[in-house]
Design an enzyme around this catalytic site. Structure first.
Site, PDB file in Angstrom:
ATOM      1  CG  HIS A 282      -1.872   0.907   1.263  1.00 57.40           C
ATOM      2  ND1 HIS A 282      -2.270   1.715   0.128  1.00 57.40           N
ATOM      3  CD2 HIS A 282      -2.820   1.214   2.183  1.00 57.40           C
ATOM      4  CE1 HIS A 282      -3.405   2.591   0.449  1.00 57.40           C
ATOM      5  NE2 HIS A 282      -3.834   2.097   1.879  1.00 57.40           N
ATOM      6  CG  HIS A 321      -4.442   0.500  -8.519  1.00 59.64           C
ATOM      7  ND1 HIS A 321      -5.958   0.402  -8.119  1.00 59.64           N
ATOM      8  CD2 HIS A 321      -3.863   1.325  -7.478  1.00 59.64           C
ATOM      9  CE1 HIS A 321      -5.861   1.251  -6.901  1.00 59.64           C
ATOM     10  NE2 HIS A 321      -4.817   1.760  -6.814  1.00 59.64           N
ATOM     11  CG  ASP A 377       2.827   4.374  -4.504  1.00 55.14           C
ATOM     12  OD1 ASP A 377       3.013   5.671  -4.074  1.00 55.14           O
ATOM     13  OD2 ASP A 377       2.045   3.550  -3.903  1.00 55.14           O
TER      14      ASP A 377
HETATM   15  N1  CMC Z   1       4.624  -6.988 -10.653  1.00 53.42           N
HETATM   16  C1  CMC Z   1       4.421  -8.331 -11.660  1.00 53.42           C
HETATM   17  N2  CMC Z   1       3.450  -8.990 -11.461  1.00 53.42           N
HETATM   18  C2  CMC Z   1       2.363  -8.470 -10.929  1.00 53.42           C
HETATM   19  C3  CMC Z   1       2.112  -7.191 -10.263  1.00 53.42           C
HETATM   20  C4  CMC Z   1       3.534  -6.644 -10.230  1.00 53.42           C
HETATM   21  N3  CMC Z   1       3.453  -5.168  -9.647  1.00 53.42           N
HETATM   22  N4  CMC Z   1       1.182  -6.878  -9.928  1.00 53.42           N
HETATM   23  C5  CMC Z   1       0.432  -7.765 -10.157  1.00 53.42           C
HETATM   24  N5  CMC Z   1       1.023  -8.701 -10.817  1.00 53.42           N
HETATM   25  C6  CMC Z   1       0.445 -10.126 -11.268  1.00 53.42           C
HETATM   26  C7  CMC Z   1       0.231 -11.252 -10.236  1.00 53.42           C
HETATM   27  O1  CMC Z   1       1.417 -11.872 -10.157  1.00 53.42           O
HETATM   28  C8  CMC Z   1      -0.785 -12.096 -10.744  1.00 53.42           C
HETATM   29  O2  CMC Z   1      -0.213 -12.637 -11.809  1.00 53.42           O
HETATM   30  P1  CMC Z   1      -0.837 -14.306 -11.903  1.00 53.42           P
HETATM   31  O3  CMC Z   1      -2.383 -14.132 -12.577  1.00 53.42           O
HETATM   32  O4  CMC Z   1       0.017 -14.748 -13.174  1.00 53.42           O
HETATM   33  O5  CMC Z   1      -1.001 -14.918 -10.801  1.00 53.42           O
HETATM   34  C9  CMC Z   1      -1.667 -10.891 -11.551  1.00 53.42           C
HETATM   35  O6  CMC Z   1      -0.658  -9.759 -11.798  1.00 53.42           O
HETATM   36  C10 CMC Z   1      -2.645 -10.311 -10.710  1.00 53.42           C
HETATM   37  O7  CMC Z   1      -2.369  -9.846  -9.629  1.00 53.42           O
HETATM   38  P2  CMC Z   1      -2.953  -9.714  -8.157  1.00 53.42           P
HETATM   39  O8  CMC Z   1      -1.928  -9.735  -6.912  1.00 53.42           O
HETATM   40  O9  CMC Z   1      -4.086 -10.691  -8.089  1.00 53.42           O
HETATM   41  O10 CMC Z   1      -3.524  -8.074  -8.309  1.00 53.42           O
HETATM   42  P3  CMC Z   1      -4.305  -7.445  -6.941  1.00 53.42           P
HETATM   43  O11 CMC Z   1      -5.316  -6.699  -7.501  1.00 53.42           O
HETATM   44  O12 CMC Z   1      -4.434  -8.269  -5.983  1.00 53.42           O
HETATM   45  O13 CMC Z   1      -2.980  -6.444  -6.546  1.00 53.42           O
HETATM   46  C11 CMC Z   1      -1.412  -4.880  -6.138  1.00 53.42           C
HETATM   47  C12 CMC Z   1      -2.895  -5.173  -6.622  1.00 53.42           C
HETATM   48  C13 CMC Z   1      -1.180  -3.336  -6.276  1.00 53.42           C
HETATM   49  C14 CMC Z   1      -1.375  -5.260  -4.872  1.00 53.42           C
HETATM   50  C15 CMC Z   1      -0.378  -5.590  -7.161  1.00 53.42           C
HETATM   51  O14 CMC Z   1      -0.574  -5.016  -8.433  1.00 53.42           O
HETATM   52  C16 CMC Z   1       1.026  -5.161  -6.495  1.00 53.42           C
HETATM   53  O15 CMC Z   1       1.433  -5.930  -5.708  1.00 53.42           O
HETATM   54  N6  CMC Z   1       1.655  -4.356  -7.263  1.00 53.42           N
HETATM   55  C17 CMC Z   1       3.036  -3.758  -6.496  1.00 53.42           C
HETATM   56  C18 CMC Z   1       3.032  -3.016  -5.306  1.00 53.42           C
HETATM   57  C19 CMC Z   1       2.492  -1.654  -5.629  1.00 53.42           C
HETATM   58  O16 CMC Z   1       2.762  -0.805  -6.431  1.00 53.42           O
HETATM   59  N7  CMC Z   1       1.623  -1.026  -4.977  1.00 53.42           N
HETATM   60  C20 CMC Z   1       1.010   0.279  -4.784  1.00 53.42           C
HETATM   61  C21 CMC Z   1      -0.465   0.313  -5.315  1.00 53.42           C
HETATM   62  S1  CMC Z   1      -1.060   1.873  -5.988  1.00 53.42           S
HETATM   63  C22 CMC Z   1      -1.051   2.705  -4.179  1.00 53.42           C
HETATM   64  C23 CMC Z   1      -2.198   2.740  -3.505  1.00 53.42           C
HETATM   65  O17 CMC Z   1      -3.181   3.031  -4.054  1.00 53.42           O
HETATM   66  O18 CMC Z   1      -2.009   1.965  -2.234  1.00 53.42           O
END
Ligand code: CMC
Length: 443
Positions: A282, A321, A377
């Site tokens: 986050h 996201h 970010d």
């Molecule tokens: N790098 C590589 N792969 C990713 C990433 C990433 N940053 N984010 C998601 N994926 C992949 C993930 O491995 C999954 O792949 P698969 O379907 O093969 O298993 C797929 O994309 C879907 O990911 P998810 O984890 O189910 O997506 P989510 O909606 O639960 O996660 C997130 C959202 C923001 C937690 C995630 O994209 C992430 O960890 N990003 C990096 C951390 C980040 O930049 N966070 C800041 C968010 S913006 C600030 C805020 O509003 O808080």
């Protein structure tokens, strides 16, 4: 209200428009559940039972992937179209034309202020920036290398002990007093945490300066009689606060609402929001982005890094996201602000790595197919670093901006007659009725 409907001989069901018809194949019974605002009420499903003793159907939604927990008129997001609006105003217009304090007013009061209202609001905030000297002593008690986010979390929680009347959350006047204090004191606490980390004396607020200008003064003033912030940096910081001000029901806002639903004071509820924001997925993401860029180090290392991401060894921080699946409108605005800041501070070599990383990722099938785009970010860390902030301060800056959103959401929740103490259900998967085994008899 859910009603059980009858099935005709040919199996067809006559259902009212604006309802969802559910057939329970366990019993053959059919139910009509009202649809309102594109949702059904989960509690309506409880009426679907196999027999009288049955608890009824629940929904299972870990991480709230598809559950609306409240009605809100604060922030609108269309993740597919990349739209973000506060109280209906597009983020692009607010970032260009407004100030953080005006946006805070907008979020909290629900409308843009008149000139005199903004003056009054600005005066109120400016005259509540000081903290009790004991808060200063409290912060001085932290270890020299304490993470400033941990210090902010603890000191915001501690504010509740300085304003015990804050627990009278039903009193609108007292409530607004705490709102003012929270918005006003957050930069002071954040700057004290920063100075503590640097081993430097804390700088008291300068009420002649703007919200962001005063924050810069409390961070960087050394021996000069008066700190003069560079107006371009002051504006860039203000824009960053605007962009972070609210983002509807994200992890930290849900934490504020959830903890606030116990009717605790707003300082404690906000501390819960800060705790949620501390996490690397986050508010800690911009810190993680900077660390990632430093680890990559040179342009040549990018392909190996991307290969590692695709192999699932690490994430490309600052990408992806939960809601935005096309682009994050905040990322676009920030990218422009990066240019403005670098005009003053000179270019950060990590910018080359970030731009190249973005370019490669945006053309790569792995990221395209998963709809992973730069989020807010990805570039904010570069600005913070250019402003002279250590990475530990990044989530702290996020928290300053987000405070107005947390508190607007908290206020909305307090006035929402439908809200009660937050209490999710569970699917129990453990043992039942097991007899206690004395220690001597355990294998
Ligand atoms: N790098 C590589 N792969 C990713 C990433 C990433 N940053 N984010 C998601 N994926 C992949 C993930 O491995 C999954 O792949 P698969 O379907 O093969 O298993 C797929 O994309 C879907 O990911 P998810 O984890 O189910 O997506 P989510 O909606 O639960 O996660 C997130 C959202 C923001 C937690 C995630 O994209 C992430 O960890 N990003 C990096 C951390 C980040 O930049 N966070 C800041 C968010 S913006 C600030 C805020 O509003 O808080």
């Amino acid at each position: 209200m859910t009603t059980e409907t009858s099935q005709s001989a040919d199996g067809s069901v006559s259902a009212a428009a604006g309802t969802l018809t559910i057939v329970d194949n366990r019993t053959g019974r059919t139910y009509e559940v009202p649809i309102e605002d594109g949702t059904i009420r989960s509690t309506e499903l409880r009426k679907i039972k196999v027999d009288e003793d049955d608890f009824g159907i629940m929904t299972y939604d870990p991480a709230y992937m598809n559950t609306a927990s409240c009605r809100s008129s604060i922030t609108y997001i269309d993740g597919d179209k990349g739209i973000l609006e506060y109280r209906g105003y597009p983020i692009e217009q607010l970032a260009e034309k407004s100030s953080y304090l005006e946006v805070a007013y907008l979020l909290i009061y629900g409308r843009l202020p008149s000139r005199s209202e903004l003056e009054e609001w600005t005066h109120l905030i400016t005259t509540h920036t000081f903290v009790h000297e004991n808060i200063k002593d409290f912060m001085q008690g932290f270890r020299y290398d304490a993470h400033p986010m941990g210090m902010l979390l603890a000191s915001v929680g501690a504010l509740s002990t300085f304003y015990p009347e804050a627990n009278q959350i039903k009193d609108p006047e007292l409530r607004m007093m705490q709102v003012v204090r929270l918005v006003a004191k957050m930069p002071t606490l954040a700057a004290f945490a920063y100075r503590h980390n640097r081993g430097m004396p804390y700088v008291y607020p300068d009420n002649d300066l703007s919200y962001s200008g005063n924050f810069l003064s409390m961070l960087y003033k050394i021996a000069e009689l008066k700190y003069q912030p560079d107006p371009r940096l002051e504006r860039a910081l203000d824009v960053l606060f605007i962009l972070h001000a609210d983002h509807e029901q994200n992890c930290s806002t849900s934490a504020v609402r959830s903890v606030g639903s116990s009717q605790v004071d707003p300082y404690s509820a906000t501390a819960a929001g800060i705790a949620a924001l501390y996490g690397p997925l986050h508010g800690g993401a911009n810190e993680a982005v900077l660390r990632m860029l430093r680890r990559i180090g040179t342009l040549e290392n990018i392909p190996d890094f991307i290969a590692g991401v695709k192999a699932g060894e690490q994430r490309l921080m600052g990408f992806g996201h939960r809601v935005y699946k096309n682009f994050d409108p905040r990322a676009k605005i920030i990218k422009r602000a990066v240019e403005d800041v670098f005009e003053v501070t000179g270019k950060n070599p990590l910018l080359h790595i970030a731009t190249e990383l973005e370019k490669i990722a945006l053309e790569d099938e792995y990221f395209i197919s998963r709809k992973l785009y730069p989020n807010v970010d990805f570039y904010s860390g570069l600005i913070y670093e250019a402003l002279g902030m250590p990475v530990e301060m990044f989530p702290v800056l996020f928290a300053i901006g987000r405070t107005s959103g947390w508190i607007a959401q908290w206020l909305e929740m307090i006035d929402d007659g439908e809200q009660k103490i937050a209490r999710p259900r569970q699917i129990y998967t453990g043992a039942r009725g097991v007899d206690y085994v004395p220690m001597a008899e355990r294998s």
